[in-house]
Design a protein around this motif. Sequence first.
Motif, PDB file in Angstrom:
ATOM      1  N   ARG A   1       0.826  -1.209   0.000  1.00  0.00           N
ATOM      2  CA  ARG A   1       0.000   0.000   0.000  1.00  0.00           C
ATOM      3  C   ARG A   1       0.862   1.262   0.000  1.00  0.00           C
ATOM      4  O   ARG A   1       1.895   1.324   0.672  1.00  0.00           O
ATOM      5  CB  ARG A   1      -0.919   0.005   1.226  1.00  0.00           C
ATOM      6  CG  ARG A   1      -1.613   1.336   1.481  1.00  0.00           C
ATOM      7  CD  ARG A   1      -2.631   1.243   2.573  1.00  0.00           C
ATOM      8  NE  ARG A   1      -3.110   2.566   3.001  1.00  0.00           N
ATOM      9  CZ  ARG A   1      -4.266   2.800   3.570  1.00  0.00           C
ATOM     10  NH1 ARG A   1      -5.094   1.800   3.802  1.00  0.00           N
ATOM     11  NH2 ARG A   1      -4.616   4.025   3.920  1.00  0.00           N
ATOM     12  N   VAL A   2       0.379   2.262  -0.724  1.00  0.00           N
ATOM     13  CA  VAL A   2       1.002   3.587  -0.733  1.00  0.00           C
ATOM     14  C   VAL A   2      -0.087   4.625  -0.534  1.00  0.00           C
ATOM     15  O   VAL A   2      -1.038   4.697  -1.325  1.00  0.00           O
ATOM     16  CB  VAL A   2       1.733   3.861  -2.065  1.00  0.00           C
ATOM     17  CG1 VAL A   2       2.158   5.324  -2.143  1.00  0.00           C
ATOM     18  CG2 VAL A   2       2.946   2.971  -2.211  1.00  0.00           C
ATOM     19  N   ASP A   3       0.017   5.412   0.531  1.00  0.00           N
ATOM     20  CA  ASP A   3      -0.918   6.514   0.732  1.00  0.00           C
ATOM     21  C   ASP A   3      -0.570   7.650  -0.221  1.00  0.00           C
ATOM     22  O   ASP A   3       0.605   7.895  -0.517  1.00  0.00           O
ATOM     23  CB  ASP A   3      -0.862   7.013   2.179  1.00  0.00           C
ATOM     24  CG  ASP A   3      -1.469   6.015   3.157  1.00  0.00           C
ATOM     25  OD1 ASP A   3      -2.218   5.118   2.699  1.00  0.00           O
ATOM     26  OD2 ASP A   3      -1.197   6.125   4.366  1.00  0.00           O
ATOM     27  N   ILE A   4      -1.613   8.338  -0.695  1.00  0.00           N
ATOM     28  CA  ILE A   4      -1.419   9.358  -1.728  1.00  0.00           C
ATOM     29  C   ILE A   4      -1.836  10.726  -1.202  1.00  0.00           C
ATOM     30  O   ILE A   4      -2.932  10.885  -0.650  1.00  0.00           O
ATOM     31  CB  ILE A   4      -2.244   9.018  -2.991  1.00  0.00           C
ATOM     32  CG1 ILE A   4      -1.799   7.661  -3.560  1.00  0.00           C
ATOM     33  CG2 ILE A   4      -2.099  10.116  -4.040  1.00  0.00           C
ATOM     34  CD1 ILE A   4      -2.643   7.185  -4.721  1.00  0.00           C
TER      35      ILE A   4
ATOM     36  N   ASP B   1       7.844   7.011  -3.623  1.00  0.00           N
ATOM     37  CA  ASP B   1       7.007   6.040  -2.915  1.00  0.00           C
ATOM     38  C   ASP B   1       6.658   4.857  -3.810  1.00  0.00           C
ATOM     39  O   ASP B   1       6.632   3.709  -3.362  1.00  0.00           O
ATOM     40  CB  ASP B   1       5.725   6.707  -2.421  1.00  0.00           C
ATOM     41  CG  ASP B   1       5.992   7.657  -1.253  1.00  0.00           C
ATOM     42  OD1 ASP B   1       7.001   7.458  -0.553  1.00  0.00           O
ATOM     43  OD2 ASP B   1       5.199   8.592  -1.058  1.00  0.00           O
ATOM     44  N   LEU B   2       6.361   5.120  -5.072  1.00  0.00           N
ATOM     45  CA  LEU B   2       5.992   4.049  -5.984  1.00  0.00           C
ATOM     46  C   LEU B   2       7.151   3.088  -6.202  1.00  0.00           C
ATOM     47  O   LEU B   2       6.957   1.870  -6.325  1.00  0.00           O
ATOM     48  CB  LEU B   2       5.534   4.629  -7.325  1.00  0.00           C
ATOM     49  CG  LEU B   2       4.238   5.455  -7.296  1.00  0.00           C
ATOM     50  CD1 LEU B   2       3.951   6.015  -8.679  1.00  0.00           C
ATOM     51  CD2 LEU B   2       3.073   4.607  -6.813  1.00  0.00           C
ATOM     52  N   ALA B   3       8.351   3.615  -6.250  1.00  0.00           N
ATOM     53  CA  ALA B   3       9.530   2.772  -6.488  1.00  0.00           C
ATOM     54  C   ALA B   3       9.745   1.759  -5.364  1.00  0.00           C
ATOM     55  O   ALA B   3      10.385   0.727  -5.559  1.00  0.00           O
ATOM     56  CB  ALA B   3      10.760   3.647  -6.655  1.00  0.00           C
ATOM     57  N   LYS B   4       9.202   2.029  -4.179  1.00  0.00           N
ATOM     58  CA  LYS B   4       9.376   1.122  -3.049  1.00  0.00           C
ATOM     59  C   LYS B   4       8.558  -0.165  -3.179  1.00  0.00           C
ATOM     60  O   LYS B   4       8.907  -1.182  -2.593  1.00  0.00           O
ATOM     61  CB  LYS B   4       8.978   1.831  -1.748  1.00  0.00           C
ATOM     62  CG  LYS B   4       9.877   2.997  -1.367  1.00  0.00           C
ATOM     63  CD  LYS B   4       9.356   3.667  -0.115  1.00  0.00           C
ATOM     64  CE  LYS B   4      10.209   4.874   0.274  1.00  0.00           C
ATOM     65  NZ  LYS B   4       9.667   5.565   1.483  1.00  0.00           N
ATOM     66  N   ILE B   5       7.479  -0.118  -3.923  1.00  0.00           N
ATOM     67  CA  ILE B   5       6.591  -1.282  -3.965  1.00  0.00           C
ATOM     68  C   ILE B   5       6.569  -1.998  -5.304  1.00  0.00           C
ATOM     69  O   ILE B   5       6.194  -3.163  -5.370  1.00  0.00           O
ATOM     70  CB  ILE B   5       5.147  -0.878  -3.597  1.00  0.00           C
ATOM     71  CG1 ILE B   5       4.553   0.057  -4.657  1.00  0.00           C
ATOM     72  CG2 ILE B   5       5.086  -0.225  -2.235  1.00  0.00           C
ATOM     73  CD1 ILE B   5       3.052   0.271  -4.487  1.00  0.00           C
ATOM     74  N   PHE B   6       6.969  -1.322  -6.369  1.00  0.00           N
ATOM     75  CA  PHE B   6       6.874  -1.959  -7.670  1.00  0.00           C
ATOM     76  C   PHE B   6       8.145  -2.730  -8.016  1.00  0.00           C
ATOM     77  O   PHE B   6       9.244  -2.383  -7.556  1.00  0.00           O
ATOM     78  CB  PHE B   6       6.610  -0.916  -8.763  1.00  0.00           C
ATOM     79  CG  PHE B   6       5.220  -0.356  -8.734  1.00  0.00           C
ATOM     80  CD1 PHE B   6       4.112  -1.196  -8.684  1.00  0.00           C
ATOM     81  CD2 PHE B   6       5.008   0.998  -8.750  1.00  0.00           C
ATOM     82  CE1 PHE B   6       2.831  -0.686  -8.650  1.00  0.00           C
ATOM     83  CE2 PHE B   6       3.739   1.528  -8.727  1.00  0.00           C
ATOM     84  CZ  PHE B   6       2.646   0.677  -8.674  1.00  0.00           C
ATOM     85  N   PRO B   7       7.985  -3.758  -8.846  1.00  0.00           N
ATOM     86  CA  PRO B   7       9.185  -4.417  -9.390  1.00  0.00           C
ATOM     87  C   PRO B   7      10.044  -3.375 -10.099  1.00  0.00           C
ATOM     88  O   PRO B   7       9.543  -2.336 -10.517  1.00  0.00           O
ATOM     89  CB  PRO B   7       8.596  -5.427 -10.388  1.00  0.00           C
ATOM     90  CG  PRO B   7       7.204  -5.675  -9.900  1.00  0.00           C
ATOM     91  CD  PRO B   7       6.736  -4.374  -9.323  1.00  0.00           C
TER      92      PRO B   7
END
Length: 351
Positions: free
Chosen positions: A91-94, A104-110
Motif C-alpha cells: 500500500r502507498v498513501d497518496i 514512494d511508488l519505487a518502493k513497492i513496484f518491481p
Amino acid sequence: MLSGKRGKAGAIKVCTTEAALNTFAKQFLDKDFQGEQVRFIILAEKIEIDHEYYISITYDTEKKIPFLLFCEEGGVDIEEVKAKDPQKILRVDINPLFGPSQKDLAKIFPKEPNFCDFALRLWDVFWKYDLRLCEVNPLARSSGKLIAVDAKVILDDSGLVRHKNIEVFQKGAISAIPTQRELAAKKIDAEDYRGSAGSTFIEFEGDIAILASGGGASLLVMDALLAFGAKPANYTEYSGNPPREKVEKLAEITLGREGLSGCLVAGAYANFTDIFETLGGFADGLLKIKPKPNYPIVIRRGGPRQEEAYIMLEKFAKKEGFDFHLFGPDTPISVACQKMAELSKKYKDQK
C-alpha cells in the motif's frame, strides 16, 4: 453486468470459432445472471499473458485520503490474497494535492519503469474523473507490455455534474434495468444542485404513488403502507429544501403512471424545507397530469410555512376538484399511512 466474479461463474469464455461464440451468446443474452439481465456481450482479443498483477486506487474513509494497492498476484479475488498472505498486498498513501510520488511508488513496484508510469496514469484517471475506485485486475504483462485486461470503476455520483460528456450506463434498483421514470427522475438533480428531488426513485408493481421526505421517515412510510395492506407504486423522496420547480417535475413523473389508486405525500417534520414552496410544486405537477386524477391524495407534512401551505392546498383542491386529505405533524405518519390504505381500498371498490 455490473458484478464481479464473472469468470468463476462461467460468464467469460475463450471462443476460437464463430459457432462457439454463437452458442455462448444464446446461453447468456437476455438471460438472468447473478440477478441481472444480460443485455450485451463484449468481445475482446485474447492475449498471451506472462504474469498477472493487481492494482487499484480508492479512498481510506478514516484517514480521508486516497491510497494505492498493488499485489504481484492478480487475476484472483484480492480478498482471498488478503486472507491468506496479507503481506503480499502493498500500500502507498497518496497526497491528494500532489498525487503519488515516484519515490514512494519505487518502493513497492518491481524494478521496471513501466509500473510507475502505469500507476501515474491510473491516478490521472482516478483524479480527473472524480472516481471512488479504479481497479485493474488483472494487470497483465504480455510481451514486455502492461495491459489492463479487466477493470472496475466506481464514479462518485456527486461529481457527475462535472462530467456530462460521460455516458453512464444506468443501473436500476436491485440490479434491474432502470425504467424510463427512474431515469427521468435522476435527471432532476443532475440539472439542478439545489436540494434533492428524485435522485432516489424506484418503481414497484403497486398502485399508490409515494413522495416521501426525510431518510428514516421515508422508510417508515413504506413499512407502514405495507403493514396496512397497501402496495406502493414507487419509492422516491425530496429533501434539503428543493425549489418549487424540482418538486413539480418529480410530482409529474411520479403521478404520470397509469392505474394509480392513491397518492401519499409524507415525511418527518422539516427544519429547513419550505413546506409551502414544495407543496406548491406538488400542486403544479398535479395539474399537468391528464386525465385529472380522481383518486384520494393524502398529505402529511410539518415544518416552515406548513399552515400557510395547507390553506393554499384546501383552496386549490376545492377549485380544481381534487380529493385531498391533509394531516399535520401532530398526526403520526403511521396514521396517515393507514388512512391512505383505507381510502385507496375504498376507491378501488367503488370503481
